[in-house]
Design a protein around this motif. Structure first.
Motif: not given
Length: 353
Positions: A29, A33, A158, A160
């Motif tokens: 990720g 991110a 949102d 990460q």
């Protein structure tokens, strides 16, 4: 020949290891991110988002090589905002941003030994060139796409968190590369560590990691590089050696860089490096670094200038741009940037050497 089959195999092995490492970072990720933080940090400003996209692409290119930028970062930037300026940020910085480290591009690895410099010495010599190239690319994109940058950019709800494990592994790999180890060794260790972690956590599969390694392409590049290297050892190579200017003065470096740019966009930057490197090596480290400016920054001139350009189109660039637009921007800006970066290289190396 400047490189034998063994040394070329080590260079291609480094490429394979870094692509697997980059894919494992993506599975963790990391790129998602980074993309989310870039979009959130811009706070709705398209110009600020472009600046962050350029900076992110430059850092990813320098540390994980240009393939990671065009294949893994491009979709993330397009997800943040599907605009041409952000797509071009990834491909142009994949080329121009690959001048910093000996491991940022295969062309750098091919030429690194010919410079006679250490890892840190190479980086120190190219640092101002890299900074100027990154800033110049940002200004080019900001002016060229000023119309679309007037509109607000979306802000994600949102974001990460940045995964610490892959960041730590990448930092350790860079430390290993800077310590003087053969490049493929720390890269392979990092790839094994992160890919094993991805498999254990079921973030990836063996098939996905094998696909990321792209071994058929690696074999083609190896055969291609070896064949071109052989051609360079013939009378044609001797003619190229005679044609390339010698000396480390400004005009000689400019000539080397511009010849390298033209060659890269006729036959691609990897074979161009192999063909021109013996002549540049005979002239000294300055011409070798000027050669890299030509084949890296200059690869933005045409679609065939770099393999990264073709990979970029497959990774999302095709959806927001045309080949005509790519070449229009390339011909209007790339030769000027090659000249600018070469002048910076000459001025800086005149001070530090």
């Amino acid at each position: 020949m400047t490189h034998d089959l063994g040394s070329l195999a080590e260079i291609i092995g480094f490429l394979v290891a870094m692509t697997v490492l980059a894919q494992a970072c993506a599975d963790e990720g990391l790129f998602t991110a980074l993309g989310g933080r870039v979009a959130r940090g811009a706070r709705g400003s398209s110009r600020r988002l472009l600046a962050y996209a350029v900076a992110t692409a430059a850092v990813v290119t320098a540390t994980l090589s240009l393939d990671a930028t065009v294949v893994l970062l491009t979709p993330v930037l397009l997800a943040a905002s599907a605009r041409r300026s952000y797509a071009y940020a990834s491909v142009r910085l994949a080329n121009s941003g690959s001048t910093l480290l000996p491991v940022s591009n295969l062309t750098n690895l091919l030429a690194f030994g010919s410079t006679g410099l250490t890892f840190l010495g190479f980086t120190w010599a190219m640092l101002p060139v890299w900074i100027v190239a990154v800033v110049a690319e940002y200004l080019v994109l900001r002016v060229w796409f000023r119309g679309e940058l007037r509109d607000a950019a979306p802000v994600p709800a949102d974001v990460q968190p940045v995964p610490l494990v892959p960041v730590t592994v990448v930092v350790l790999v860079l430390i290993g590369l800077g310590s003087g180890l053969t490049p493929w060794i720390p890269a392979a260790i990092g790839a094994v560590v992160l890919s094993t972690r991805a498999l254990v956590r079921r973030l990836s599969t063996w098939r996905e990691l094998l696909d990321a390694a792209n071994l058929p392409l690696a074999a083609v590049i190896l055969a291609w590089a070896f064949s071109v290297g052989y051609v360079g050892s013939t009378s044609l190579g001797d003619r190229l050696t005679d044609a390339l200017p010698s000396g480390e003065g400004l005009w000689s470096l400019l000539a080397v860089a511009l010849i390298a740019m033209i060659a890269a966009n006729l036959v691609n930057n990897l074979p161009a490096t192999l063909l021109l490197l013996p002549a540049a090596e005979a002239a000294g480290p300055g011409p070798v670094l000027a050669l890299l400016v030509g084949v890296n920054v200059g690869a933005n001139l045409t679609m065939i200038g770099s393999l990264a350009n073709i990979l970029w189109r497959k990774s999302g660039g095709r959806s927001v741009s045309t080949i005509r637009e790519f070449h229009t921007i390339g011909f209007a800006t790339t030769p000027v940037l090659v000249v600018l970066c070469t002048v910076v290289l000459w001025a800086w190396t005149s001070v530090i050497w």
